[in-house]
Design an enzyme around this catalytic site. Structure first.
Site, PDB file in Angstrom:
ATOM      1  N   SER A 116     112.504 -51.750  10.473  1.00 53.79           N
ATOM      2  CA  SER A 116     111.754 -51.335  11.667  1.00 53.79           C
ATOM      3  C   SER A 116     111.887 -49.859  12.010  1.00 53.79           C
ATOM      4  CB  SER A 116     112.191 -52.175  12.876  1.00 53.79           C
ATOM      5  OG  SER A 116     111.605 -53.454  12.820  1.00 53.79           O
ATOM      6  N   LYS A 119     108.680 -48.030  12.404  1.00 54.60           N
ATOM      7  CA  LYS A 119     107.925 -47.942  13.659  1.00 54.60           C
ATOM      8  C   LYS A 119     107.961 -46.543  14.264  1.00 54.60           C
ATOM      9  CE  LYS A 119     108.286 -52.846  14.933  1.00 54.60           C
ATOM     10  NZ  LYS A 119     109.167 -53.454  13.925  1.00 54.60           N
ATOM     11  N   SER A 176     110.989 -53.922  19.656  1.00 54.90           N
ATOM     12  CA  SER A 176     110.739 -53.863  18.215  1.00 54.90           C
ATOM     13  C   SER A 176     109.738 -54.926  17.778  1.00 54.90           C
ATOM     14  CB  SER A 176     112.040 -54.014  17.415  1.00 54.90           C
ATOM     15  OG  SER A 176     111.881 -53.508  16.109  1.00 54.90           O
TER      16      SER A 176
END
Length: 435
Positions: A116, A119, A176
């Site tokens: 993640s 991101k 997230s």
């Protein structure tokens, strides 16, 4: 009397022109530059071109001053002969974002799965869309079925319902949420595929040469990879290019659809100066964390990937930040717009050119070695007007133990217009004798 003076001036001009032609033919050193070396408060001028081995400071695209590092970029621990912290994580990177210098690293160019941490690139593109007024924080969008069905960590948006861009950003960063991330990508670019192309284009512009994305969320894929070095560049871009949106990364929790989720970055609550950025985890990537901290107006960024547990990624990150603050210090050599040196300029309306860096110059050095740093300035050639603001005319190196700590370009800080005819002729004569 007036006529006699006029004739005398014309004779001087003709002689000056002849002298200029003669000296240009017989003295090739008239265009040579010089090297200025200083240690502490003393400064000497030398004609020698000897200097420490150059390290060209690569830069990212023109939208940011974030430096792009590579394997030849100096690492402070190596220059100072220090042993960096030993860890069990797959790779780590510690950079002083104030000066752009690498403090230490482990496996900086190993290709890893970013999970993640991906991101952050999605956020960068979303923030750019906000800045360009292509989307608005209060704008409501309809949740697509694809976003709703996305697996992994979620914000829990519902298909065909309305949700604001602001809430989606919080869902992506604080929670997230993969569902929020896909919805933002579709909103900004029209489709996930188009958005991924934009992600890779942005990575190339940032100089992230060992990075490739296949989706906006970070779900595992063979061709989805990056390095801790590239992630440090991305983190700096998010902070420097989009400061008004940085508050999202320090938000401790977010509640949506009556579901409260805490920010997964546990360092935010430890009172150690950490105010962002992002966590990540997949089975392939391990536990990852990019942590940005600010203490006494000095910002450090640590990148940790491949930890075995949440506790380990947080402890390693904190240890790296504490070690960086305790063992290294940054000093401002020149403020933004202030000159580092002001050498002679020829044939201009002014006699000195202010040279430096538009954003100022800061240097990070090991504590206790501040007085041992040499400053070496090199001018590419004799400075002749006109000179334009921003024009690169040389370089400055900061050297410790004969090794380069940092190199910066020397740029013209203020325009130097060309002098009139008589001023130029007179300087041509003077410069010939000062070669």
């Amino acid at each position: 009397m007036f006529l006699r003076r006029l004739v005398l001036i014309l004779i001087i001009v003709l002689v000056a022109g002849g002298a200029f032609v003669f000296f240009n033919k017989t003295n090739n050193s008239a265009s040579s530059g010089g090297t200025q070396i200083s240690t502490g408060s003393s400064t000497t001028q030398t004609n020698s071109s000897t200097q420490a081995a150059p390290t060209t400071p690569a830069r990212a695209d023109s939208r940011s001053s974030v430096p792009v590092t590579n394997a030849s970029t100096p690492v402070l621990t190596e220059v100072a002969g220090m042993t960096p912290p030993q860890t069990n994580v797959k790779a780590w990177f510690l950079i002083d974002a104030t000066s752009g210098q690498i403090i230490g690293n482990q496996e900086p160019d190993l290709k890893v799965s970013p999970a993640s941490l991906t991101k952050l690139m999605t956020a960068s593109l979303v923030f750019s869309a906000l800045d360009e007024n292509r989307i608005r924080p209060e704008q409501e969008v309809t949740v697509s079925e694809k976003a709703w069905r996305t697996g992994g960590s979620r914000m829990f948006i519902q298909v065909n319902t309305q949700v604001t861009i602001d809430d989606l950003i919080k869902g992506m960063i604080v929670q997230s949420g993969n569902d929020a991330t896909i919805q933002l990508a579709e909103t900004v670019a029209g489709s996930e595929d188009v958005f991924v192309n934009q992600m890779n284009k942005e990575a190339a512009q940032f100089g992230m040469s060992n990075t490739h994305f296949t989706d906006p969320t970070g779900l595992p894929a063979p061709e989805h990879y990056t390095t801790v070095r590239d992630l440090s560049v991305l983190a700096q871009h998010v902070i420097k290019d989009h400061p008004k949106y940085y508050h999202y990364f320090s938000q401790p929790e977010f509640t949506y659809n009556k579901i409260r989720q805490q920010n997964r970055n546990g360092l935010l609550s430890r009172n150690i100066g950490v105010d962002g950025l992002k966590t990540g985890h997949t089975e392939d990537a391990g536990y990852c964390l990019i942590a940005a901290a600010k203490r006494d107006d000095r910002r450090l960024i640590s990148v940790v990937v491949g930890a075995a547990t949440v506790r380990e990624r947080e402890q390693v990150s904190q240890n790296l930040l504490d070690w960086g603050y305790q063992n290294f210090t940054a000093r401002q050599v020149a403020a933004a717009g202030a000159p580092l040196i002001s050498p002679r300029v020829w044939e201009g309306t002014i006699k000195e050119a202010k040279l430096g860096a538009a954003d100022g110059v800061s240097v990070t050095v090991p504590r206790g070695m501040e007085d041992k740093v040499q400053t070496i300035t090199q001018i590419n050639g004799k400075l002749v007007a006109p000179l334009a603001k921003g024009q690169t005319v040389g370089s400055v190196q900061f050297v410790l133990n004969g090794k380069v700590l940092k190199q910066e370009s020397l740029n013209v800080l203020e325009d130097v217009p060309q002098a009139g005819f008589f001023g130029r002729m007179w300087d041509k004569v003077l410069s010939s004798f000062n070669s």
